[in-house]
Design an enzyme around this catalytic site. Structure first.
Site, PDB file in Angstrom:
ATOM      1  N   ASP A   1      26.480 114.190  27.143  1.00 16.67           N
ATOM      2  CA  ASP A   1      27.083 115.507  27.362  1.00 16.67           C
ATOM      3  C   ASP A   1      28.077 115.738  26.222  1.00 16.67           C
ATOM      4  O   ASP A   1      28.127 114.977  25.242  1.00 16.67           O
ATOM      5  CB  ASP A   1      27.695 115.619  28.767  1.00 16.67           C
ATOM      6  CG  ASP A   1      28.925 114.738  28.965  1.00 16.67           C
ATOM      7  OD1 ASP A   1      29.295 113.982  28.029  1.00 16.67           O
ATOM      8  OD2 ASP A   1      29.520 114.793  30.058  1.00 16.67           O
TER       9      ASP A   1
ATOM     10  N   HIS B   1      19.484  90.010  34.855  1.00 14.03           N
ATOM     11  CA  HIS B   1      19.447  89.945  36.320  1.00 14.03           C
ATOM     12  C   HIS B   1      18.911  91.221  36.968  1.00 14.03           C
ATOM     13  O   HIS B   1      18.288  91.143  38.028  1.00 14.03           O
ATOM     14  CB  HIS B   1      20.856  89.678  36.860  1.00 14.03           C
ATOM     15  CG  HIS B   1      21.336  88.289  36.567  1.00 14.03           C
ATOM     16  ND1 HIS B   1      22.382  87.701  37.256  1.00 14.03           N
ATOM     17  CD2 HIS B   1      20.927  87.365  35.664  1.00 14.03           C
ATOM     18  CE1 HIS B   1      22.585  86.477  36.788  1.00 14.03           C
ATOM     19  NE2 HIS B   1      21.715  86.255  35.808  1.00 14.03           N
TER      20      HIS B   1
ATOM     21  N   CYS C   1      28.476 109.679  28.327  1.00 12.05           N
ATOM     22  CA  CYS C   1      29.329 110.786  28.781  1.00 12.05           C
ATOM     23  C   CYS C   1      30.778 110.339  28.585  1.00 12.05           C
ATOM     24  O   CYS C   1      31.044 109.447  27.777  1.00 12.05           O
ATOM     25  CB  CYS C   1      29.004 111.209  30.213  1.00 12.05           C
ATOM     26  SG  CYS C   1      29.336 109.995  31.496  1.00 12.05           S
TER      27      CYS C   1
ATOM     28  N   THR D   1      32.856 108.800  30.659  1.00  7.19           N
ATOM     29  CA  THR D   1      33.101 107.463  31.209  1.00  7.19           C
ATOM     30  C   THR D   1      31.839 106.620  31.345  1.00  7.19           C
ATOM     31  O   THR D   1      31.940 105.418  31.626  1.00  7.19           O
ATOM     32  CB  THR D   1      33.688 107.586  32.628  1.00  7.19           C
ATOM     33  OG1 THR D   1      32.744 108.334  33.423  1.00  7.19           O
ATOM     34  CG2 THR D   1      35.028 108.312  32.613  1.00  7.19           C
TER      35      THR D   1
ATOM     36  N   HIS E   1      15.125  87.016  40.501  1.00  8.82           N
ATOM     37  CA  HIS E   1      15.618  88.394  40.374  1.00  8.82           C
ATOM     38  C   HIS E   1      14.539  89.436  40.646  1.00  8.82           C
ATOM     39  O   HIS E   1      14.854  90.596  40.895  1.00  8.82           O
ATOM     40  CB  HIS E   1      16.195  88.613  38.969  1.00  8.82           C
ATOM     41  CG  HIS E   1      17.307  87.669  38.643  1.00  8.82           C
ATOM     42  ND1 HIS E   1      18.537  87.714  39.280  1.00  8.82           N
ATOM     43  CD2 HIS E   1      17.366  86.636  37.776  1.00  8.82           C
ATOM     44  CE1 HIS E   1      19.303  86.749  38.807  1.00  8.82           C
ATOM     45  NE2 HIS E   1      18.623  86.077  37.891  1.00  8.82           N
TER      46      HIS E   1
HETATM   47  C1  RB5 Z   1      33.090 115.708  31.174  1.00 11.04           C
HETATM   48  O1  RB5 Z   1      34.369 116.243  31.048  1.00 11.04           O
HETATM   49  C2  RB5 Z   1      33.138 114.433  31.996  1.00 11.04           C
HETATM   50  O2  RB5 Z   1      33.439 114.715  33.311  1.00 11.04           O
HETATM   51  C3  RB5 Z   1      31.820 113.705  31.907  1.00 11.04           C
HETATM   52  O3  RB5 Z   1      31.529 113.432  30.578  1.00 11.04           O
HETATM   53  C4  RB5 Z   1      31.710 112.352  32.571  1.00 11.04           C
HETATM   54  O4  RB5 Z   1      32.750 111.516  32.188  1.00 11.04           O
HETATM   55  C5  RB5 Z   1      31.462 112.323  34.002  1.00 11.04           C
HETATM   56  O5  RB5 Z   1      31.242 111.274  34.570  1.00 11.04           O
END
Ligand code: RB5
Length: 155
Positions: free
Chosen positions: A8, A97, A64, A66, A132
Site C-alpha cells: 500500500d 515449520h 504495508c 506494519t 509439520h
Molecule cells: C496505512 O496507513 C496503514 O494502516 C497500513 O499500511 C497498515 O500498516 C495496516 O496494517
C-alpha cells in the site's frame, strides 16, 4: 519466475528499496502496485498477490505500514500461509515449520537491511516437512470448514 510483490502507500518506500536491492542480486519481480503515494486499501493489494501465489509453488511479498494488515488479509485466502517478518530467524523458521509462502513486512517497523536479510532467508529456506505437514494441512482444513459452512473452525 518473477516474484509477485505489492504494497500500500505506507509500504511503498520499503517495497521500492527491496526491489532495487534484490534486482541487483538477480531476482525479478512482478510489481502489482501500488505505484504512487496516494492512500489505498491494503486488502486489495494483498488479494492481487494471493491470487498469483495460491495453488502455485511460488512465493509472494507484501509490504504495508506494519505488515499486519497485509498478513491478516493474505491469510484469509485458501492456500496462503503468510507471516510478518521482523528478522531472518523468523523468516527461516516460518519457511521450515509453517511452509509460509508470503512474506509480509512493515515499512514503519523494519529497516531495509533487516528486511533484506529476512527476505533472503525466506527465499532460501526449505520447508522441513515431517511432523509439520499435518499441522500445516490443518490450517487449510480450518479455512475450508469456515468457508463451506460459515462455521467457526475453533468451535
Ligand atoms: C496505512 O496507513 C496503514 O494502516 C497500513 O499500511 C497498515 O500498516 C495496516 O496494517
Amino acid at each position: 519466475m518473477p516474484i509477485p510483490i505489492a504494497s500500500d502507500h505506507a509500504g511503498l518506500p520499503l517495497k521500492q528499496a527491496l526491489k532495487a536491492a534484490l534486482e541487483a542480486e538477480g531476482l525479478s519481480f512482478d510489481d502489482l502496485g501500488t505505484h504512487g503515494p496516494e492512500s489505498v486499501d491494503y486488502p486489495d493489494f494483498a488479494h492481487a498477490v494471493c491470487e498469483r501465489v495460491a495453488g502455485s509453488e511460488g512465493f509472494g511479498i507484501l509490504v504495508c505500514g506494519t505488515g499486519i494488515g497485509m498478513v491478516m488479509a493474505a491469510n484469509r485466502h485458501p492456500g496462503i500461509r503468510a507471516a510478518v517478518l521482523h528478522n531472518a530467524t523468523e523468516a527461516r523458521l516460518t519457511r521450515a515449520h509453517n511452509n509460509a509462502n508470503i512474506a509480509c513486512l512493515g515499512a514503519r517497523t523494519t529497516g531495509i537491511e533487516v528486511a533484506l536479510d529476512a527476505i533472503r532467508a525466506f527465499l532460501a529456506s526449505p520447508f522441513d516437512g515431517g511432523r509439520h505437514i499435518g499441522r500445516v494441512e490443518k490450517l487449510d482444513t480450518m479455512l475450508a470448514k469456515q468457508g463451506a459452512a460459515g462455521a467457526k473452525p475453533w468451535a
